[in-house]
Design an enzyme around this catalytic site. Structure first.
Site, PDB file in Angstrom:
ATOM      1  N   ARG A  34      58.310 -56.042 -18.531  1.00  9.30           N
ATOM      2  CA  ARG A  34      58.108 -57.382 -17.967  1.00  9.30           C
ATOM      3  C   ARG A  34      57.491 -57.308 -16.571  1.00  9.30           C
ATOM      4  O   ARG A  34      57.172 -58.325 -15.980  1.00  9.30           O
ATOM      5  CB  ARG A  34      59.449 -58.119 -17.887  1.00  9.30           C
ATOM      6  CG  ARG A  34      59.954 -58.549 -19.238  1.00  9.30           C
ATOM      7  CD  ARG A  34      60.744 -59.830 -19.149  1.00  9.30           C
ATOM      8  NE  ARG A  34      61.054 -60.297 -20.482  1.00  9.30           N
ATOM      9  CZ  ARG A  34      62.281 -60.539 -20.918  1.00  9.30           C
ATOM     10  NH1 ARG A  34      63.323 -60.354 -20.126  1.00  9.30           N
ATOM     11  NH2 ARG A  34      62.464 -60.970 -22.144  1.00  9.30           N
ATOM     12  N   GLU A  46      56.325 -54.250 -27.640  1.00  7.21           N
ATOM     13  CA  GLU A  46      56.562 -55.163 -28.761  1.00  7.21           C
ATOM     14  C   GLU A  46      56.677 -54.394 -30.078  1.00  7.21           C
ATOM     15  O   GLU A  46      57.503 -54.730 -30.924  1.00  7.21           O
ATOM     16  CB  GLU A  46      55.441 -56.205 -28.868  1.00  7.21           C
ATOM     17  CG  GLU A  46      55.456 -57.255 -27.773  1.00  7.21           C
ATOM     18  CD  GLU A  46      56.683 -58.164 -27.827  1.00  7.21           C
ATOM     19  OE1 GLU A  46      57.410 -58.166 -28.823  1.00  7.21           O
ATOM     20  OE2 GLU A  46      56.918 -58.865 -26.819  1.00  7.21           O
ATOM     21  N   GLN A  51      62.041 -53.017 -34.621  1.00  6.04           N
ATOM     22  CA  GLN A  51      63.232 -52.666 -35.415  1.00  6.04           C
ATOM     23  C   GLN A  51      64.270 -51.980 -34.535  1.00  6.04           C
ATOM     24  O   GLN A  51      65.142 -51.284 -35.040  1.00  6.04           O
ATOM     25  CB  GLN A  51      62.866 -51.697 -36.548  1.00  6.04           C
ATOM     26  CG  GLN A  51      61.686 -52.097 -37.386  1.00  6.04           C
ATOM     27  CD  GLN A  51      62.051 -53.148 -38.398  1.00  6.04           C
ATOM     28  OE1 GLN A  51      63.230 -53.421 -38.628  1.00  6.04           O
ATOM     29  NE2 GLN A  51      61.070 -53.754 -39.020  1.00  6.04           N
ATOM     30  N   LEU A  89      63.179 -43.152 -33.359  1.00  5.19           N
ATOM     31  CA  LEU A  89      63.009 -44.613 -33.425  1.00  5.19           C
ATOM     32  C   LEU A  89      62.905 -45.107 -34.871  1.00  5.19           C
ATOM     33  O   LEU A  89      63.139 -46.278 -35.143  1.00  5.19           O
ATOM     34  CB  LEU A  89      61.738 -45.036 -32.677  1.00  5.19           C
ATOM     35  CG  LEU A  89      61.834 -45.226 -31.166  1.00  5.19           C
ATOM     36  CD1 LEU A  89      60.462 -45.560 -30.594  1.00  5.19           C
ATOM     37  CD2 LEU A  89      62.813 -46.322 -30.799  1.00  5.19           C
ATOM     38  N   GLY A  90      62.532 -44.198 -35.786  1.00  5.41           N
ATOM     39  CA  GLY A  90      62.418 -44.589 -37.199  1.00  5.41           C
ATOM     40  C   GLY A  90      61.187 -45.446 -37.464  1.00  5.41           C
ATOM     41  O   GLY A  90      60.394 -45.712 -36.553  1.00  5.41           O
ATOM     42  N   TYR A  91      61.036 -45.861 -38.708  1.00  2.00           N
ATOM     43  CA  TYR A  91      59.886 -46.682 -39.122  1.00  2.00           C
ATOM     44  C   TYR A  91      58.594 -46.099 -38.527  1.00  2.00           C
ATOM     45  O   TYR A  91      57.910 -46.718 -37.718  1.00  2.00           O
ATOM     46  CB  TYR A  91      60.057 -48.144 -38.696  1.00  2.00           C
ATOM     47  CG  TYR A  91      61.257 -48.796 -39.315  1.00  2.00           C
ATOM     48  CD1 TYR A  91      61.190 -49.353 -40.580  1.00  2.00           C
ATOM     49  CD2 TYR A  91      62.473 -48.824 -38.641  1.00  2.00           C
ATOM     50  CE1 TYR A  91      62.301 -49.938 -41.161  1.00  2.00           C
ATOM     51  CE2 TYR A  91      63.597 -49.396 -39.218  1.00  2.00           C
ATOM     52  CZ  TYR A  91      63.501 -49.955 -40.476  1.00  2.00           C
ATOM     53  OH  TYR A  91      64.597 -50.529 -41.038  1.00  2.00           O
ATOM     54  N   TYR A 129      53.254 -62.183 -35.222  1.00  2.00           N
ATOM     55  CA  TYR A 129      54.209 -62.170 -34.107  1.00  2.00           C
ATOM     56  C   TYR A 129      53.680 -61.338 -32.931  1.00  2.00           C
ATOM     57  O   TYR A 129      53.588 -61.831 -31.792  1.00  2.00           O
ATOM     58  CB  TYR A 129      55.593 -61.634 -34.551  1.00  2.00           C
ATOM     59  CG  TYR A 129      56.394 -61.284 -33.342  1.00  2.00           C
ATOM     60  CD1 TYR A 129      56.960 -62.295 -32.567  1.00  2.00           C
ATOM     61  CD2 TYR A 129      56.508 -59.965 -32.909  1.00  2.00           C
ATOM     62  CE1 TYR A 129      57.628 -62.002 -31.387  1.00  2.00           C
ATOM     63  CE2 TYR A 129      57.163 -59.660 -31.739  1.00  2.00           C
ATOM     64  CZ  TYR A 129      57.726 -60.682 -30.985  1.00  2.00           C
ATOM     65  OH  TYR A 129      58.362 -60.386 -29.817  1.00  2.00           O
ATOM     66  N   ASP A 147      59.562 -64.815 -33.994  1.00  2.00           N
ATOM     67  CA  ASP A 147      60.415 -63.769 -34.570  1.00  2.00           C
ATOM     68  C   ASP A 147      61.720 -64.420 -35.042  1.00  2.00           C
ATOM     69  O   ASP A 147      61.859 -65.651 -35.010  1.00  2.00           O
ATOM     70  CB  ASP A 147      60.652 -62.629 -33.559  1.00  2.00           C
ATOM     71  CG  ASP A 147      61.528 -63.060 -32.388  1.00  2.00           C
ATOM     72  OD1 ASP A 147      61.839 -64.266 -32.286  1.00  2.00           O
ATOM     73  OD2 ASP A 147      61.920 -62.192 -31.599  1.00  2.00           O
ATOM     74  N   CYS A 200      71.500 -68.231 -27.741  1.00  2.00           N
ATOM     75  CA  CYS A 200      71.557 -68.821 -29.086  1.00  2.00           C
ATOM     76  C   CYS A 200      71.632 -67.673 -30.099  1.00  2.00           C
ATOM     77  O   CYS A 200      70.751 -67.479 -30.926  1.00  2.00           O
ATOM     78  CB  CYS A 200      70.336 -69.708 -29.311  1.00  2.00           C
ATOM     79  SG  CYS A 200      70.533 -70.810 -30.710  1.00  2.00           S
ATOM     80  N   CYS A 207      76.701 -72.065 -26.493  1.00  2.00           N
ATOM     81  CA  CYS A 207      76.133 -73.392 -26.199  1.00  2.00           C
ATOM     82  C   CYS A 207      76.540 -73.902 -24.813  1.00  2.00           C
ATOM     83  O   CYS A 207      75.793 -74.638 -24.181  1.00  2.00           O
ATOM     84  CB  CYS A 207      76.570 -74.393 -27.269  1.00  2.00           C
ATOM     85  SG  CYS A 207      76.079 -73.867 -28.919  1.00  2.00           S
ATOM     86  N   CYS A 216      70.222 -80.594 -27.754  1.00  2.00           N
ATOM     87  CA  CYS A 216      70.231 -79.798 -28.988  1.00  2.00           C
ATOM     88  C   CYS A 216      70.912 -80.583 -30.109  1.00  2.00           C
ATOM     89  O   CYS A 216      72.070 -80.978 -29.990  1.00  2.00           O
ATOM     90  CB  CYS A 216      70.955 -78.475 -28.742  1.00  2.00           C
ATOM     91  SG  CYS A 216      71.175 -77.529 -30.256  1.00  2.00           S
TER      92      CYS A 216
HETATM   93  S1  SF4 Z   1      72.934 -75.598 -27.617  1.00  2.00           S
HETATM   94 FE1  SF4 Z   1      71.616 -75.396 -29.405  1.00  2.00          FE
HETATM   95  S2  SF4 Z   1      69.936 -74.110 -28.747  1.00  2.00           S
HETATM   96 FE2  SF4 Z   1      71.600 -73.877 -27.257  1.00  2.00          FE
HETATM   97  S3  SF4 Z   1      72.808 -72.113 -27.930  1.00  2.00           S
HETATM   98 FE3  SF4 Z   1      73.729 -73.912 -28.821  1.00  2.00          FE
HETATM   99  S4  SF4 Z   1      72.767 -74.114 -30.816  1.00  2.00           S
HETATM  100 FE4  SF4 Z   1      71.476 -72.736 -29.631  1.00  2.00          FE
END
Ligand code: SF4
Length: 362
Positions: A34, A46, A51, A89-91, A129, A147, A200, A207, A216
């Site tokens: 990054r 990437e 995997q 690392l495989g694959y 991707y 992804d 998430c 959440c 959400c």
């Molecule tokens: S609020 Fe929605 S987007 Fe955020 S972690 Fe929970 S389910 Fe995922």
């Protein structure tokens, strides 16, 4: 109630993107790749991440870019060296495709990375991707990078019950993301993946600390643990395999695998599927075509290796032979190259993990 149609609302998507970017700039993990917008480094990271867990790949990434700091260095390196740095690392097809793509960039693009999505996805090993990730992060192109993390986040955010294993559903989510991309496409795509990886998460999404919680839909409807819907993959096929390790004074007999199929072109110990009625017979008879006076041998252990579609349950047979028998052996094992490798030579070969872990049985 979940929804089975994914609608796009411009204003909701705008707020989603704004929340996401603010959170990403504050909360993103400090990862070595990054620190750069160099497409080469982003590409390597990437492909490695496809995997492999991020924590696992970091030392591999450092070693790889130190050995091959740019496309030309990678393109002109021998394949053995590339595979050796990939060992563990495989694959391995990922490493082979990296090498192939580097050669194409070196030869057809004068070593300059193609700077748009359509050209990127024509390179070996770069799919939608990875192409989206490189194009958006390195070249600020407004293209999605979808992804598993992104499919989950968008499905939950919209309380959408489409099966994310279904190509039509993937397309609907890709279209949703494509329309939502703001002026910082790379940060947006990375932010989405990061939100899926850190907040998430597949089980027990966090959440309470999510920047999207107030808007959400799955959170509002109490559906966060029911989504996304994903139909089960076909179960992996289990194969009973016999491996033969032939030891000649510490040097071990390796054979090169066929150019097509699992672990193609890599070195391995001789391996063959077990004959159900006569365990041990298949490997012994095959090895006897090369070593007619092969001694009885013994079982030294079992090992399991899980690939994406297949599981090998391996029984490992060990045979000790003398140098005369080794000297008489042809250099071929069927159509494949074969050779004895001492421990030093073995260390220089990219031996897939399925086989390198068997060394602990000796
Ligand atoms: S609020 Fe929605 S987007 Fe955020 S972690 Fe929970 S389910 Fe995922």
């Amino acid at each position: 109630m979940t929804k089975n149609i994914l609608n796009f609302h411009k204003e909701t998507a705008r707020i989603f993107a704004e929340n996401l970017l603010q959170w990403f700039y504050k909360s993103k993990r400090a990862l070595p790749f990054r620190e750069t917008k160099n497409p080469y480094n982003i590409w390597i990271s990437e492909i490695m991440a496809q995997q492999t867990q991020i924590d696992t790949l970091i030392p591999y990434y450092h070693r790889f870019v130190e050995a091959f700091p740019d496309v030309t260095a990678l393109a002109t390196a021998p394949e053995d060296k590339v595979l050796k740095l990939w060992e563990g690392l495989g694959y391995y097809s990922r490493a082979k495709n990296l090498h192939k793509a580097a050669k194409i960039i070196h030869e057809e693009y004068d070593g300059i990375f193609p700077d748009h999505y359509d050209a990127l996805i024509k390179l070996p090993g770069i799919g939608p991707y990875t192409g989206g990730a490189i194009a958006s992060i390195a070249f600020k192109e407004k293209v999605p990078a979808i992804d598993g993390n992104v499919l989950r986040v968008i499905s939950r955010f919209n309380n959408y019950s489409g099966d994310i294993a279904d190509v039509k559903v993937k397309k609907a989510i890709t279209d949703w993301v494509a329309q939502a991309i703001p002026d910082a496409p790379g940060d947006f795509n990375e932010g989405l993946m990061e939100l899926g990886a850190l907040v998430c998460t597949p089980t027990n999404p966090k959440c309470m600390i999510c920047p999207e919680r107030d808007i959400c839909e799955a959170f509002k409807e109490g559906m966060t643990n029911q989504l996304p819907i994903k139909s089960k993959k076909q179960r992996q096929k289990k194969l009973e395999m016999e491996v033969g390790i032939i030891d000649m004074g510490g040097a071990l007999y390796l054979v090169q695998r066929p150019e097509k199929g699992l672990l193609s072109g890599l070195w391995s110990f001789p391996i063959i599927e077990e004959e159900k009625t006569k365990p041990g017979n298949a490997i012994r008879q095959t090895l006897k075509t090369v070593f007619p006076d092969l001694p009885e041998g013994k079982v030294i252990g079992n090992s399991k290796h899980v690939f994406s579609h297949v599981i090998w349950n391996m029984t490992v047979y060990y045979f000790e032979i003398d140098p005369v028998m080794a000297a008489e052996a042809p250099e071929k094992y069927g159509d494949a190259q074969a050779a004895f490798k001492d421990r030093e030579q073995l260390a220089a070969v990219a031996l897939p993990t399925a086989f390198s872990k068997l060394l602990a049985l000796l």
